[in-house]
Design an enzyme around this catalytic site. Sequence first.
Site, PDB file in Angstrom:
ATOM      1  N   SER A  11    -100.676  30.615  60.514  1.00  0.00           N
ATOM      2  CA  SER A  11     -99.425  30.694  59.754  1.00  0.00           C
ATOM      3  C   SER A  11     -98.407  31.471  60.566  1.00  0.00           C
ATOM      4  O   SER A  11     -98.591  32.667  60.840  1.00  0.00           O
ATOM      5  CB  SER A  11     -99.651  31.408  58.420  1.00  0.00           C
ATOM      6  OG  SER A  11     -98.397  31.815  57.907  1.00  0.00           O
ATOM      7  N   HIS A  36     -99.098  26.010  60.769  1.00  0.00           N
ATOM      8  CA  HIS A  36     -98.813  26.176  59.334  1.00  0.00           C
ATOM      9  C   HIS A  36     -97.468  26.877  59.150  1.00  0.00           C
ATOM     10  O   HIS A  36     -97.257  27.988  59.656  1.00  0.00           O
ATOM     11  CB  HIS A  36     -99.936  26.993  58.690  1.00  0.00           C
ATOM     12  CG  HIS A  36     -99.844  27.109  57.198  1.00  0.00           C
ATOM     13  ND1 HIS A  36    -100.291  26.131  56.344  1.00  0.00           N
ATOM     14  CD2 HIS A  36     -99.363  28.089  56.404  1.00  0.00           C
ATOM     15  CE1 HIS A  36    -100.100  26.504  55.083  1.00  0.00           C
ATOM     16  NE2 HIS A  36     -99.523  27.702  55.090  1.00  0.00           N
ATOM     17  N   ASP A  38     -94.790  28.325  56.429  1.00  0.00           N
ATOM     18  CA  ASP A  38     -94.621  28.776  55.047  1.00  0.00           C
ATOM     19  C   ASP A  38     -93.140  28.796  54.688  1.00  0.00           C
ATOM     20  O   ASP A  38     -92.371  29.593  55.220  1.00  0.00           O
ATOM     21  CB  ASP A  38     -95.220  30.175  54.882  1.00  0.00           C
ATOM     22  CG  ASP A  38     -96.733  30.123  54.875  1.00  0.00           C
ATOM     23  OD1 ASP A  38     -97.288  29.365  54.065  1.00  0.00           O
ATOM     24  OD2 ASP A  38     -97.368  30.839  55.685  1.00  0.00           O
ATOM     25  N   MET A  40     -90.396  29.460  51.899  1.00  0.00           N
ATOM     26  CA  MET A  40     -90.228  30.222  50.650  1.00  0.00           C
ATOM     27  C   MET A  40     -88.751  30.299  50.289  1.00  0.00           C
ATOM     28  O   MET A  40     -87.905  30.482  51.164  1.00  0.00           O
ATOM     29  CB  MET A  40     -90.787  31.633  50.830  1.00  0.00           C
ATOM     30  CG  MET A  40     -92.234  31.658  51.306  1.00  0.00           C
ATOM     31  SD  MET A  40     -92.871  33.328  51.366  1.00  0.00           S
ATOM     32  CE  MET A  40     -94.467  33.044  52.155  1.00  0.00           C
ATOM     33  N   HIS A  69     -96.006  24.112  54.154  1.00  0.00           N
ATOM     34  CA  HIS A  69     -96.399  24.600  52.835  1.00  0.00           C
ATOM     35  C   HIS A  69     -95.130  24.998  52.095  1.00  0.00           C
ATOM     36  O   HIS A  69     -94.544  26.044  52.383  1.00  0.00           O
ATOM     37  CB  HIS A  69     -97.362  25.786  53.040  1.00  0.00           C
ATOM     38  CG  HIS A  69     -97.756  26.486  51.780  1.00  0.00           C
ATOM     39  ND1 HIS A  69     -98.469  27.676  51.800  1.00  0.00           N
ATOM     40  CD2 HIS A  69     -97.558  26.181  50.478  1.00  0.00           C
ATOM     41  CE1 HIS A  69     -98.682  28.074  50.558  1.00  0.00           C
ATOM     42  NE2 HIS A  69     -98.137  27.196  49.733  1.00  0.00           N
ATOM     43  N   MET A  71     -93.116  26.435  49.217  1.00  0.00           N
ATOM     44  CA  MET A  71     -93.133  27.324  48.056  1.00  0.00           C
ATOM     45  C   MET A  71     -91.694  27.366  47.550  1.00  0.00           C
ATOM     46  O   MET A  71     -90.996  28.382  47.649  1.00  0.00           O
ATOM     47  CB  MET A  71     -93.651  28.707  48.461  1.00  0.00           C
ATOM     48  CG  MET A  71     -95.151  28.704  48.738  1.00  0.00           C
ATOM     49  SD  MET A  71     -95.719  30.111  49.716  1.00  0.00           S
ATOM     50  CE  MET A  71     -95.488  29.450  51.363  1.00  0.00           C
ATOM     51  N   MET A 140    -104.997  28.455  47.342  1.00  0.00           N
ATOM     52  CA  MET A 140    -104.443  29.776  47.655  1.00  0.00           C
ATOM     53  C   MET A 140    -105.468  30.841  47.295  1.00  0.00           C
ATOM     54  O   MET A 140    -105.868  30.962  46.137  1.00  0.00           O
ATOM     55  CB  MET A 140    -103.164  30.035  46.856  1.00  0.00           C
ATOM     56  CG  MET A 140    -101.937  29.234  47.269  1.00  0.00           C
ATOM     57  SD  MET A 140    -101.498  29.340  49.005  1.00  0.00           S
ATOM     58  CE  MET A 140    -101.080  31.072  49.172  1.00  0.00           C
ATOM     59  N   GLY A 145     -96.383  34.203  48.753  1.00  0.00           N
ATOM     60  CA  GLY A 145     -95.178  35.003  48.951  1.00  0.00           C
ATOM     61  C   GLY A 145     -95.215  35.898  50.180  1.00  0.00           C
ATOM     62  O   GLY A 145     -94.195  36.130  50.796  1.00  0.00           O
ATOM     63  N   PHE A 146     -96.409  36.366  50.540  1.00  0.00           N
ATOM     64  CA  PHE A 146     -96.497  37.338  51.631  1.00  0.00           C
ATOM     65  C   PHE A 146     -97.801  37.162  52.408  1.00  0.00           C
ATOM     66  O   PHE A 146     -98.822  36.789  51.828  1.00  0.00           O
ATOM     67  CB  PHE A 146     -96.454  38.772  51.080  1.00  0.00           C
ATOM     68  CG  PHE A 146     -95.207  39.025  50.266  1.00  0.00           C
ATOM     69  CD1 PHE A 146     -94.004  39.347  50.891  1.00  0.00           C
ATOM     70  CD2 PHE A 146     -95.232  38.891  48.892  1.00  0.00           C
ATOM     71  CE1 PHE A 146     -92.848  39.542  50.138  1.00  0.00           C
ATOM     72  CE2 PHE A 146     -94.076  39.091  48.134  1.00  0.00           C
ATOM     73  CZ  PHE A 146     -92.880  39.427  48.768  1.00  0.00           C
ATOM     74  N   ASP A 178    -105.902  29.273  52.127  1.00  0.00           N
ATOM     75  CA  ASP A 178    -104.755  30.031  52.661  1.00  0.00           C
ATOM     76  C   ASP A 178    -104.673  31.401  51.992  1.00  0.00           C
ATOM     77  O   ASP A 178    -104.488  31.490  50.777  1.00  0.00           O
ATOM     78  CB  ASP A 178    -103.484  29.215  52.376  1.00  0.00           C
ATOM     79  CG  ASP A 178    -102.217  29.818  52.963  1.00  0.00           C
ATOM     80  OD1 ASP A 178    -102.286  30.878  53.603  1.00  0.00           O
ATOM     81  OD2 ASP A 178    -101.141  29.202  52.768  1.00  0.00           O
ATOM     82  N   GLY A 180    -105.555  35.812  53.216  1.00  0.00           N
ATOM     83  CA  GLY A 180    -106.618  36.811  53.366  1.00  0.00           C
ATOM     84  C   GLY A 180    -107.811  36.336  54.180  1.00  0.00           C
ATOM     85  O   GLY A 180    -108.912  36.859  54.032  1.00  0.00           O
TER      86      GLY A 180
HETATM   87  C1  DX5 Z   1     -98.680  33.212  51.682  1.00  0.00           C
HETATM   88  C2  DX5 Z   1     -98.769  32.172  52.775  1.00  0.00           C
HETATM   89  C3  DX5 Z   1     -99.875  32.348  53.754  1.00  0.00           C
HETATM   90  C4  DX5 Z   1     -99.895  33.676  54.444  1.00  0.00           C
HETATM   91  C5  DX5 Z   1    -101.235  33.895  55.071  1.00  0.00           C
HETATM   92  O1  DX5 Z   1     -97.749  32.785  50.728  1.00  0.00           O
HETATM   93  O2  DX5 Z   1     -98.945  30.894  52.195  1.00  0.00           O
HETATM   94  O3  DX5 Z   1     -99.863  31.294  54.700  1.00  0.00           O
HETATM   95  O4  DX5 Z   1     -98.889  33.815  55.370  1.00  0.00           O
HETATM   96  O5  DX5 Z   1    -101.222  35.164  55.669  1.00  0.00           O
HETATM   97  P1  DX5 Z   1    -102.543  36.023  55.900  1.00  0.00           P
HETATM   98  O6  DX5 Z   1    -103.474  35.208  56.721  1.00  0.00           O
HETATM   99  O7  DX5 Z   1    -102.022  37.234  56.581  1.00  0.00           O
HETATM  100  O8  DX5 Z   1    -103.112  36.298  54.520  1.00  0.00           O
HETATM  101 ZN    ZN Z   2     -99.201  29.055  53.489  1.00  0.00          ZN
END
Ligand code: DX5
Ligand code: ZN
Length: 220
Positions: A11, A36, A38, A40, A69, A71, A140, A145-146, A178, A180
């Site tokens: 990501s 990937h 993200d 947002m 992805h 969001m 997820m 979000g983060f 996706d 952690g």
């Molecule tokens: C969260 C994103 C993820 C995130 C994964 O909303 O969809 O892709 O960036 O980040 P890590 O691998 O640090 O959890």
């Molecule tokens: Zn993602």
Amino acid sequence: MSARAVRIAPSILSADFAALGQEVAAIDRAGADWIHVDVMDNHFVPNLTIGPMVVKALRRHSAKPFDVHLMVSPVDPLVPAFAEAGADLISFHPEAGPHSHRTVQLIKSLGKKAGVVLNPATPLAAIEHLLADLDLVLVMSVNPGFGGQAFIESQLAKIAALRAAIDALGKPIHLEVDGGINLETARRAVAAGADVLVAGTAVFSGGPDRYANNIAALRG
Ligand code: DX5
Ligand code: ZN
């Protein structure tokens, strides 16, 4: 150990945003399978990141599949712009909607692969009547979000149930996880049935010299 081939999708949310092109090229060289992205909107999720112009600019830095992805809410008005910008797979959240089936048809009509994303509290039933039409389901394992959040254990049962549902259908639908993902949660997600792992923190930690090792370690 699973015999299933595991794809790694770094990501770029965890990349150096001041050098995104070089970062994408670096993870490509380091063995990333997918890139990937993200997206947002500060409305569906409380963060604001990347639009189609950035995806278009990044496209020339890697020929690997761009896994976008979304969001964002509503979803459909942004899908054509990301398709045109060079996305290969486009995933969205059913809650962002409003009409998931229509969105899947829209993504496919643009010649792209379609995915639905299940938030930690979203049940499998949300895609019961959609699964056969999908190319990808993204589970997820954190709230969207983060980057840098902790893996939510309860999602392992959802991954296992999805693996059973996909195998029962007999279609080549990717099961992506996706949030952690680290060496330990990667192993557990794959054991539960995942075949694509998104990882931000775990890939980008230590800087470019570490990317190849980080990706190889996650692949297991
Ligand atoms: C969260 C994103 C993820 C995130 C994964 O909303 O969809 O892709 O960036 O980040 P890590 O691998 O640090 O959890
Ligand atoms: Zn993602």
